[in-house]
Design an enzyme around this catalytic site. Structure first.
Site, mmCIF file in Angstrom:
data_model
loop_
_atom_site.group_PDB
_atom_site.id
_atom_site.type_symbol
_atom_site.label_atom_id
_atom_site.label_comp_id
_atom_site.label_asym_id
_atom_site.label_seq_id
_atom_site.Cartn_x
_atom_site.Cartn_y
_atom_site.Cartn_z
ATOM 1 N N CYS A 185 0.864 -1.172 0.000
ATOM 2 C CA CYS A 185 0.000 0.000 0.000
ATOM 3 C C CYS A 185 0.908 1.231 0.000
ATOM 4 O O CYS A 185 1.838 1.319 0.814
ATOM 5 C CB CYS A 185 -0.903 0.009 1.233
ATOM 6 S SG CYS A 185 -1.852 1.547 1.409
ATOM 7 N N ASP A 238 -0.055 -5.978 0.236
ATOM 8 C CA ASP A 238 -1.275 -6.310 -0.502
ATOM 9 C C ASP A 238 -0.976 -7.547 -1.339
ATOM 10 O O ASP A 238 0.122 -7.702 -1.873
ATOM 11 C CB ASP A 238 -1.688 -5.161 -1.433
ATOM 12 C CG ASP A 238 -2.242 -3.971 -0.678
ATOM 13 O OD1 ASP A 238 -3.015 -4.182 0.268
ATOM 14 O OD2 ASP A 238 -1.908 -2.835 -1.048
#
Length: 154
Positions: A52, A59
């Site tokens: 992120c 992620d």
């Protein structure tokens, strides 16, 4: 590998370190020896990772890349290294997914390409991102991506 269509490759058959970023990564291509045939190539990366850009949290996504090659094929080791270079790269899901597709299109000039980014939930919301160059060519078998929509515990 000299005197072949593979002679210009820099990474295949060599010890190659993971690039620090997608910008540093080198994607390589080789001539398509079946360029007179329209067919689909699929790459699946079920453990794609990025960060992120705001929180630095990891992620995770399941990527499916399909393309109908023209004159070029992507060399798979270079693709693996390129995808791995996102591990420490901060970008939103949409940017990662579409950037990968656009970079492959710029390199390969395929007849058609699509990428599906099936991102695992963070903050309770899964984000799936889909991008393609155009409608698939007529007469080419393009299988379903095979990734079910996220259902959670529902």
């Amino acid at each position: 590998m000299s005197d072949s269509i593979y002679s210009g490759l820099q990474q295949l058959g060599q010890a190659t370190r993971m690039p620090a970023s997608p910008d540093e990564a080198t994607l390589e291509r080789v001539p398509n020896p079946q360029a007179d045939v329209a067919y689909c190539v699929r790459f699946t990366a079920p453990e794609f990772t990025s960060l992120c850009p705001l929180t630095g949290q990891p992620d995770f996504a399941h990527l499916v890349i399909d393309y109908v090659p023209g004159g070029w094929l992507v060399e798979s080791k270079s693709l693996k290294l390129y995808l791995g270079s996102f591990r420490n790269h901060g970008a939103f899901h949409e940017d990662c997914t579409v950037s990968i597709g656009r970079r492959l299109v710029a390199l390969l000039e395929p007849a058609w390409l699509r990428i599906g980014g099936y991102w695992y939930p963070r903050g309770g919301i899964p984000i799936d991102v889909f991008w393609q160059t155009a409608a698939p060519p007529e007469g080419v078998w393009i299988p379903d991506p095979g990734v079910p929509p996220y259902r959670g515990r529902g």
